[in-house]
Design an enzyme around this catalytic site. Structure first.
Site, PDB file in Angstrom:
ATOM      1  N   TYR A   1      -1.776  -0.873  10.956  1.00 29.01           N
ATOM      2  CA  TYR A   1      -1.894  -1.510   9.631  1.00 29.01           C
ATOM      3  C   TYR A   1      -0.720  -1.141   8.736  1.00 29.01           C
ATOM      4  CZ  TYR A   1      -3.230  -1.864   4.706  1.00 29.01           C
ATOM      5  OH  TYR A   1      -3.214  -2.110   3.358  1.00 29.01           O
TER       6      TYR A   1
ATOM      7  N   LYS B   1       2.390  -3.427   7.172  1.00 25.47           N
ATOM      8  CA  LYS B   1       2.667  -3.581   5.740  1.00 25.47           C
ATOM      9  C   LYS B   1       4.103  -3.123   5.423  1.00 25.47           C
ATOM     10  CE  LYS B   1       0.265  -4.769   2.850  1.00 25.47           C
ATOM     11  NZ  LYS B   1      -0.103  -6.107   2.300  1.00 25.47           N
TER      12      LYS B   1
ATOM     13  N   THR C   1       0.825  -1.202   0.000  1.00 28.90           N
ATOM     14  CA  THR C   1       0.000   0.000   0.000  1.00 28.90           C
ATOM     15  C   THR C   1       0.867   1.263   0.000  1.00 28.90           C
ATOM     16  OG1 THR C   1      -1.454   1.279   1.452  1.00 28.90           O
ATOM     17  CG2 THR C   1      -0.083  -0.341   2.523  1.00 28.90           C
ATOM     18  N   ASP C   2       0.287   2.359  -0.473  1.00 27.94           N
ATOM     19  CA  ASP C   2       0.999   3.634  -0.394  1.00 27.94           C
ATOM     20  C   ASP C   2       1.048   4.159   1.044  1.00 27.94           C
ATOM     21  OD1 ASP C   2      -1.679   4.362  -0.091  1.00 27.94           O
ATOM     22  OD2 ASP C   2      -1.650   5.950  -1.600  1.00 27.94           O
TER      23      ASP C   2
HETATM   24  P1  NAD Z   1      -9.392  -7.738   2.154  1.00 30.23           P
HETATM   25  O1  NAD Z   1      -9.411  -7.488   3.631  1.00 30.23           O
HETATM   26  O2  NAD Z   1     -10.629  -7.476   1.353  1.00 30.23           O
HETATM   27  O3  NAD Z   1      -8.998  -9.257   1.873  1.00 30.23           O
HETATM   28  C1  NAD Z   1      -7.941  -9.886   2.528  1.00 30.23           C
HETATM   29  C2  NAD Z   1      -8.003 -11.386   2.239  1.00 30.23           C
HETATM   30  O4  NAD Z   1      -6.886 -12.013   2.901  1.00 30.23           O
HETATM   31  C3  NAD Z   1      -9.276 -12.054   2.769  1.00 30.23           C
HETATM   32  O5  NAD Z   1      -9.802 -12.928   1.795  1.00 30.23           O
HETATM   33  C4  NAD Z   1      -8.790 -12.837   3.990  1.00 30.23           C
HETATM   34  O6  NAD Z   1      -9.533 -14.019   4.269  1.00 30.23           O
HETATM   35  C5  NAD Z   1      -7.354 -13.161   3.595  1.00 30.23           C
HETATM   36  N1  NAD Z   1      -6.508 -13.397   4.783  1.00 30.23           N
HETATM   37  C6  NAD Z   1      -6.406 -12.593   5.873  1.00 30.23           C
HETATM   38  N2  NAD Z   1      -5.570 -13.169   6.783  1.00 30.23           N
HETATM   39  C7  NAD Z   1      -5.145 -14.334   6.229  1.00 30.23           C
HETATM   40  C8  NAD Z   1      -4.267 -15.364   6.662  1.00 30.23           C
HETATM   41  N3  NAD Z   1      -3.657 -15.308   7.873  1.00 30.23           N
HETATM   42  N4  NAD Z   1      -4.043 -16.404   5.838  1.00 30.23           N
HETATM   43  C9  NAD Z   1      -4.653 -16.483   4.616  1.00 30.23           C
HETATM   44  N5  NAD Z   1      -5.505 -15.547   4.170  1.00 30.23           N
HETATM   45  C10 NAD Z   1      -5.751 -14.493   4.961  1.00 30.23           C
HETATM   46  O7  NAD Z   1      -8.158  -6.909   1.592  1.00 30.23           O
HETATM   47  P2  NAD Z   1      -8.000  -6.123   0.213  1.00 30.23           P
HETATM   48  O8  NAD Z   1      -8.568  -4.766   0.377  1.00 30.23           O
HETATM   49  O9  NAD Z   1      -8.453  -7.005  -0.877  1.00 30.23           O
HETATM   50  O10 NAD Z   1      -6.412  -5.968   0.163  1.00 30.23           O
HETATM   51  C11 NAD Z   1      -5.608  -6.985  -0.426  1.00 30.23           C
HETATM   52  C12 NAD Z   1      -4.149  -6.586  -0.326  1.00 30.23           C
HETATM   53  O11 NAD Z   1      -3.940  -5.359  -1.007  1.00 30.23           O
HETATM   54  C13 NAD Z   1      -3.643  -6.380   1.103  1.00 30.23           C
HETATM   55  O12 NAD Z   1      -2.347  -6.892   1.190  1.00 30.23           O
HETATM   56  C14 NAD Z   1      -3.659  -4.869   1.270  1.00 30.23           C
HETATM   57  O13 NAD Z   1      -2.670  -4.461   2.195  1.00 30.23           O
HETATM   58  C15 NAD Z   1      -3.318  -4.413  -0.132  1.00 30.23           C
HETATM   59  N6  NAD Z   1      -3.843  -3.092  -0.516  1.00 30.23           N
HETATM   60  C16 NAD Z   1      -5.153  -2.780  -0.328  1.00 30.23           C
HETATM   61  C17 NAD Z   1      -5.641  -1.536  -0.743  1.00 30.23           C
HETATM   62  C18 NAD Z   1      -7.097  -1.180  -0.600  1.00 30.23           C
HETATM   63  O14 NAD Z   1      -7.474  -0.030  -0.895  1.00 30.23           O
HETATM   64  N7  NAD Z   1      -7.973  -2.079  -0.196  1.00 30.23           N
HETATM   65  C19 NAD Z   1      -4.772  -0.616  -1.324  1.00 30.23           C
HETATM   66  C20 NAD Z   1      -3.421  -0.978  -1.507  1.00 30.23           C
HETATM   67  C21 NAD Z   1      -2.983  -2.220  -1.105  1.00 30.23           C
END
Ligand code: NAD
Ligand code: TYD
Length: 353
Positions: A158, A162, A133-134
């Site tokens: 969080y 990350k 993430t940013d």
């Molecule tokens: P989300 O919370 O919707 O989904 C996370 C998924 O990871 C879920 O399906 C969950 O069951 C699974 N998970 C959590 N803990 C786990 C574990 N211990 N073992 C296996 N699976 C596990 O998250 P998202 O919004 O889809 O984000 C996905 C990734 O992208 C993350 O790494 C997040 O940091 C990154 N990210 C998100 C955003 C955003 O705006 N949502 C922006 C930039 C980066």
């Protein structure tokens, strides 16, 4: 390739799985623990696809992760599994430390052992893509943008978890030679996002005519990227990104939070006018600010544009309209989530009032 996607039942992960199956010939192994944030119904099309396999595994469970690698022998990893909600990280950081830091360590360690057992050609082609993430860069003021060289300065449990995982990934590349690549993306929005995040929460509160909570004065700025554009960018980073590099991904769509909420209200006024004719904007309620609330995030996306040819295809006005229309048409998806998992209550005050 056979790509092991972690977190593929989450918001972005499911978009990545859908994209890989629809737009490429790659096979996908989805490794997901199925936490509150996961929903296999986001993957209905995938489950019937012969190129798709699902493993319900916690990435912190090393023997189970080893088993998955031994059974599927992936050519690449796209690591998205994480605890992802800032407000929950304020109330309970433990799960974030465990999954985001320890879980990433376990994956790196297992991937390294797997990579060392590959033939020279397979090892050369192998990739471990860490999705980040940013927010690792901390807060900007009114001016400036995050580049790939911006020093890390995370504010929340969080974002610091990350940041830690990004450092581990870089260390596994520099120390052990594991071919890794990292991407740092701005805020995503679109279909299948769990209704704890600002955009789906606002849409569903509008529908229920409940207050629309805006933290502080609503002047904090986020850059927004439509999730399907992110899935496309991630595929480019995995397949064409340079080993050891990181790529910032953004939407060129900076908005103040209040402007985001007002944009949703305008669409809702048009598509679902309230009885009596009042605007949904009358539901906006300014509430206590988030502790440690980063003021502004903004991405300098020149590197991914110039090296990998990526540009977002969906602008914010189009994407937010599509997202509202999607939620209006998919009550069967979100209704069970708000009834059984999360009813919209305020999170992230860490016991403060
Ligand atoms: P989300 O919370 O919707 O989904 C996370 C998924 O990871 C879920 O399906 C969950 O069951 C699974 N998970 C959590 N803990 C786990 C574990 N211990 N073992 C296996 N699976 C596990 O998250 P998202 O919004 O889809 O984000 C996905 C990734 O992208 C993350 O790494 C997040 O940091 C990154 N990210 C998100 C955003 C955003 O705006 N949502 C922006 C930039 C980066
Ligand atoms: P969020 O969707 O939680 O993403 P992140 O914290 O990862 O950026 O929040 C986006 C912005 O909206 C953030 O500045 C906090 C703010 N916000 C509100 O004003 N009200 C809300 O109810 C929520 C959930 C977030």
């Amino acid at each position: 390739m056979k790509i092991l996607v972690t977190g593929g039942a989450g918001f972005i992960g499911s978009a990545v799985v859908r994209h890989l199956l629809a737009a490429t010939d790659h096979a996908v192994v989805n490794v997901d623990k199925l936490t509150y944030a996961a929903d296999r119904r986001s993957l209905e099309g995938a489950e019937a696809n012969g190129r798709y396999a699902f493993e319900q595994v916690d990435i912190c469970d090393e023997p189970a992760v080893r088993g998955v690698f031994a059974r599927h022998r992936p050519d690449a990893v796209m690591h998205l599994a994480a605890e992802s909600h800032v407000d929950r990280s304020i109330d309970g950081p433990g799960a974030f430390i465990r999954t985001n830091i320890l879980g990433t360590y376990v994956l790196l360690d297992v991937a390294l052992a797997h990579w060392r057992g590959l033939s020279a050609a397979q090892a050369e082609a192998f990739r471990f893509h860490h999705i980040s993430t940013d927010e690792v860069f901390g807060a900007l003021g009114d001016a400036g943008f995050f580049t790939e060289e911006t020093p890390y300065d995370p504010s929340s449990p969080y974002s610091s978890s990350k940041a830690s995982s990004d450092h581990l990934v870089r260390a596994w590349q520099r120390t052990y030679g594991l071919p890794t690549v990292i991407s740092n993306c701005s805020n995503n929005y679109g279909p299948y996002q769990f209704p704890e995040k600002l955009i789906p929460l606002t849409i569903l509160n509008c529908l229920a005519e409940k207050p629309l909570p805006v933290y502080g004065t609503g002047s904090n700025v986020r850059d927004w990227l439509y999730v399907e554009d992110h899935a496309r960018a991630l595929t480019l980073v995995l397949t064409q990104g340079r080993v050891g590099e990181s790529y910032n991904i953004g939407g060129n769509s900076e908005r103040r939070n209040l402007a985001v909420v007002e944009a949703i209200c305008r669409i809702m006024d048009r598509l679902r006018p309230r009885a009596g004719g009042a605007s949904h904007a009358a539901l906006i309620t300014f509430v206590t600010d988030r502790p440690g609330h980063d003021f502004r995030y903004a991405i300098d996306a020149r590197k991914i544009r110039d090296e990998l040819g990526f540009a977002p295809s969906v602008d914010f006005e189009t994407g937010i309209e599509r997202t509202v229309v999607w939620y209006l048409g998919h009550e069967a998806w979100w209704r069970p989530l708000i009834e059984r998992q999360y009813g919209g209550e305020r999170l992230g005050l860490a016991g403060m009032k």
